[in-house]
Structure formats: structure tokens, C-alpha cells
Design an enzyme around this catalytic site. Structure first.
Site, PDB file in Angstrom:
ATOM      1  N   CYS A   1      11.593  42.595 -15.412  1.00  0.00           N
ATOM      2  CA  CYS A   1      12.295  41.583 -14.615  1.00  0.00           C
ATOM      3  C   CYS A   1      12.875  40.493 -15.515  1.00  0.00           C
ATOM      4  O   CYS A   1      13.988  40.019 -15.287  1.00  0.00           O
ATOM      5  CB  CYS A   1      11.341  40.957 -13.602  1.00  0.00           C
ATOM      6  SG  CYS A   1      10.648  42.131 -12.419  1.00  0.00           S
TER       7      CYS A   1
ATOM      8  N   GLU B   1      11.359  37.954  -5.451  1.00  0.00           N
ATOM      9  CA  GLU B   1      11.751  37.987  -6.858  1.00  0.00           C
ATOM     10  C   GLU B   1      12.687  39.176  -7.021  1.00  0.00           C
ATOM     11  O   GLU B   1      12.266  40.334  -6.931  1.00  0.00           O
ATOM     12  CB  GLU B   1      10.565  38.137  -7.796  1.00  0.00           C
ATOM     13  CG  GLU B   1      10.997  38.023  -9.252  1.00  0.00           C
ATOM     14  CD  GLU B   1       9.989  38.572 -10.241  1.00  0.00           C
ATOM     15  OE1 GLU B   1      10.434  39.208 -11.229  1.00  0.00           O
ATOM     16  OE2 GLU B   1       8.786  38.391 -10.022  1.00  0.00           O
TER      17      GLU B   1
END
Length: 461
Positions: free
Chosen positions: A264, A230
Site C-alpha cells: 500500500c 484505506e
């Protein structure tokens, strides 16, 4: 002896320092993990899940110590508490679905005299390289389902949140987890790369920068381990004319600036339909001006320092470049210590921006957002897709079918409607383009942390 030093963003002091594990200690830890995994995989999914619930209970019991500890490590204001609401939700859900998600899958066309099924075997030794921005939430995404699936786990946490790995180790110890099934290691970058290249790790999950993801792939090349990556994000929002504007403003301001923008899936760019653009921008600016920047230990602080001064300086550079190219800054908040070389940074809202500016193209990961006016869906979709990243995108409208239709055309891992900056454990967490690959949470997360093994058993009479 080499050490890892944790420099607090609050005052620049060294908050913690730990010795880097020796190469011999690293090798021994991996061998212990491999040996412990064999026995761990033999106990039932229900038993393994029970250990996770006990770990959760022990971790939450430390919250009074962890909340200020997090503020000292990475700057999040103590008024928001820890991350344990989300940690509870994710652990509980992965436990709830574990037995069904990990059950053998029977062949869809039964045949007399045969038993045919696919079993989901644990991968073996799983390494988790966790980030500092949400150090508990991001780590449990892999630690918990990997352990429930029957693998052993080695955690290497970010230097900025060095103490988080120790908290996990204490919680697992309190839960009575069998020895060496979970281990926390303090490693430098070279050791991490050598460990990944050794062929002794079966899966690595990394959350971090695109450059870091490329380094992980390079280190793992030729080992055939599986990867979960990620990486970066530049998450967009699109506000349509029929959106409930007060709701959109409140949530998109929070989505951009919570955790000092170090999320994020934080909102980094907003596209607003021309019919509601002026009203939206006015509300957005007013809401942003309510933030109080300061020491995260103070109850009145709503925006703490960024984790490191260099991150704040990068945002200052993005803002300066945008202003040189014609952008307009609307907040210009005066904050003590908000100077070059300081992690303290006021939030900023920019208009008159375009995609020639870094702030609209490159990941900011800080408290700055650009807002652009668009004429229609086509323009909004084109701009949302004009990015090397694809983690989440949010659409603000009263028409759920319209939102779904737009979402189908946006290059992203998750589509939100009338919300943002949230991770639902029942839905897979994944990304496209430079945001990475792999899948976390949901039943698909278990598939990503297991190896299919086919059984084709024939009875002979």
C-alpha cells in the site's frame, strides 16, 4: 454450491477452495456477533487485551506452517518469513495504550456538584474486509483494537488469502476467546454488499482499491455506519542533494520492490534533485539488478510472482505505454515465465518519464518505478502533489527541519524522512484524497473504533 477458489501464483493450481456461506448462515453469524458483543463489552479492557496477547502467541506458534502457506497463496518468498514482526509490534502497542486511550475523558472545567465526562463506548459489530497483500498485518490493524474496545468482529478475508481468516479463527480459539466475539466468514461480493446494506453492521474497515471503496460506500449508504477506507496509493520519494545516497538507494529499491511492489505504501515514483540525479540512478539500477526472480519457495528467490497474472499484465502495459511515450527501461532482466499471462515479473526501473505516463500517475502496485530529475523543492512538491492519491511520502535529506517544512506542503497521510514503506503503530495510519478516510492504530485508531457518550451527572442535596 458456490465456492471460492484460491489459485496459487506459484504454478496456477487451486491451492484451496471453500464454500461460500449461505445467506441464512450469514444472518445467523451477525445475530451471534451482536449477542456476544453485549457480554464482551462488560469485561475489563485489561481482560480483553489479555485475550489479544494469547491470540498473538497462538498465531506466532503457527509460523512454520503460515510462511510457506503465504508463498502458495500470494507469492511472497519464504526467505522473508511471515509478517509476525510487524504483527507483534502492532498488537503489543495497541495493548500497551489501550487502558489510557479508552479511559473516560473528564470535562476540562470541573464544577462542584457535577461529574461530567465522555465515555468511549464500543461501536457494536465491526466488519473487517481485509486484503491479500499483507493479509495478517492489515487485518490486525482493526481486528485487535476493535475487540479491545469492546466490539465483536466479523472478518471477510480476500479470496487470494482465503486461509488467513481460518488462521485467525484458530488463534482466537486457542486463546479461549468467548464464542462468536470473532467470526470468519467466506462471502461473495453480493453477500458482502447486502450485509453492509442491512443496517446490522456498525462499522466496516476496508483495505483495497478505490473502486472497491466506492462500492463499500454505496452499499453502506443510508445505514449511518462508520467507515474506515484505506484505498489506492502512488507514494512518492524526493531525494535532496544532501541525502546519504547509498542509504537512500538501498531503502528506496527495497521500498519499491519488496513483496513484488504489492505494498500500500510502496515507493512508486522517485524525484531526484539534478545535482545527485546521475549518481542516484546509477546506484538504483545496480541495486535492482541484484534481485532474483523465481519460485517463492526457493531460498535464493528474493522476488516472487505477483499474486495474480492480471496484476503483472497491468505492469507490462504500463511499461509498454511509457516506452512508447519516450521512457527508457534500464533493467530488462530475462526471467523464466515472464511473459504475458504469467504472474512472474522482473523488476523495472524507468527514466525519461513524465506525468503524461500512467506509470507516474496511476497506481501500479507492482515491481516498477519511475525516476524523474527535478531542479528544486518547488518542482518536487508540485510533482509529489500531482496525484489523486495521498498515503505516504518520503523525503531524503540530512536536514530534519527542511524535511518537516517540505512535508507540511505535501498532500499525504504520513511523511517519512530517510525511510519508507513502514507503519509505526504509535502514529495514526490515514490518507487523503482517493486514498480514503478514517484512521487506524495509535490512540486515534481507538477513537475511530468507539462512539463518544457524554455523562452529565448532577448531585442534588
Amino acid at each position: 454450491m458456490e465456492t471460492i477458489k484460491l489459485k496459487s501464483p506459484i504454478d496456477g493450481s487451486i491451492y484451496a477452495e471453500r464454500p461460500v456461506a449461505s445467506d441464512q448462515a450469514v444472518n445467523a453469524a451477525v445475530e451471534r456477533a451482536k449477542a456476544a458483543q453485549v457480554g464482551w463489552a462488560q469485561i475489563s479492557v485489561a481482560e480483553r487485551s489479555n485475550y489479544m496477547l494469547k491470540m498473538l502467541e497462538a498465531l506466532v506458534a503457527m509460523s512454520d506452517e503460515i510462511v510457506p502457506e503465504l508463498a502458495w497463496q500470494m507469492g511472497r518468498p519464504t526467505r522473508y518469513g511471515g509478517e509476525f514482526g510487524g504483527v507483534r509490534e502492532r498488537v503489543a502497542y495497541m495493548v500497551e495504550i489501550a487502558e489510557k486511550a479508552l479511559a473516560p475523558v473528564m470535562a476540562s472545567n470541573p464544577k462542584d456538584g457535577f461529574r461530567r465526562y465522555v465515555k468511549k463506548d464500543p461501536l457494536g459489530v465491526v466488519m473487517v474486509i481485509a486484503p491479500w497483500n499483507y493479509p495478517y498485518l492489515t487485518a490486525v490493524n482493526t481486528i485487535v483494537p476493535a475487540l479491545i474496545a469492546g466490539s465483536s468482529v466479523i472478518l471477510k478475508h480476500a479470496a487470494q488469502t482465503l486461509l488467513v481468516g481460518e488462521r485467525f479463527a484458530k488463534a482466537f480459539e486457542a486463546a479461549g476467546l468467548p464464542k462468536h466475539v470473532f467470526q470468519n466468514l467466506v462471502l461473495n461480493h453480493g453477500q458482502t454488499e447486502r450485509l453492509l446494506a442491512s443496517g446490522k453492521i456498525d462499522h466496516v474497515n476496508f483495505t483495497g482499491s478505490v473502486a472497491g471503496g466506492r462500492a463499500i460506500e454505496k452499499a453502506a449508504a443510508g445505514t449511518f455506519m462508520t467507515l474506515g477506507l484505506e484505498l489506492g496509493g502512488k507514494d512518492p520519494a524526493y531525494v535532496l542533494p544532501d541525502a546519504k545516497l547509498d542509504h537512500a538507494v538501498a531503502n528506496l529499491v527495497d521500498g519499491a520492490f519488496y513483496n513484488s511492489g504489492q505494498c500500500c505504501c510502496g515507493i512508486e515514483r522517485v524525484y531526484v534533485h539534478e545535482k545527485v540525479y546521475d549518481e542516484f540512478v546509477e546506484g538504483y539500477i545496480a541495486e535492482t539488478k541484484n534481485y532474483v526472480v523465481g519460485n517463492p519457495l526457493d531460498a535464493g528467490t528474493t522476488l516472487g510472482p505477483m499474486a495474480q497474472a492480471r496484476f503483472a499484465d497491468f505492469i507490462r502495459e504500463q511499461k509498454a505505454e511509457a516506452l512508447r511515450k519516450g521512457a527508457t527501461a534500464h533493467i530488462n532482466m530475462k526471467v523464466d515465465k515472464d511473459v504475458a499471462g504469467s504472474p512472474y515479473l522482473a523488476p523495472e526501473v524507468l527514466t525519461d518519464v513524465d506525468h503524461q505516463m500512467s506509470v507516474m500517475r496511476e497506481e501500479s502496485f507492482g515491481p516498477i518505478v519511475g525516476i524523474m530529475k527535478v531542479r528544486n523543492d518547488e518542482e518536487a512538491i508540485a510533482l509529489m502533489n500531482d496525484s489523486p492519491y495521498g498515503l505516504t511520502a518520503s523525503i531524503w535529506t540530512g536536514d530534519i527541519d527542511h524535511a518537516a517544512a517540505i512535508g507540511d506542503r505535501v498532500e499525504t497521510g504520513t511523511v517519512f524522512m530517510n525511510r519508507c514503506d513502514y507503519l509505526d503503530p504509535a502514529l495514526v495510519w490515514t490518507g487523503v484524497k482517493d486514498t480514503g478516510k478514517g484512521a487506524a492504530l495509535s490512540a486515534l485508531g481507538y477513537d475511530n473504533l468507539t462512539r463518544p457518550k457524554s455523562f452529565h451527572l448532577r448531585e442534588v442535596v
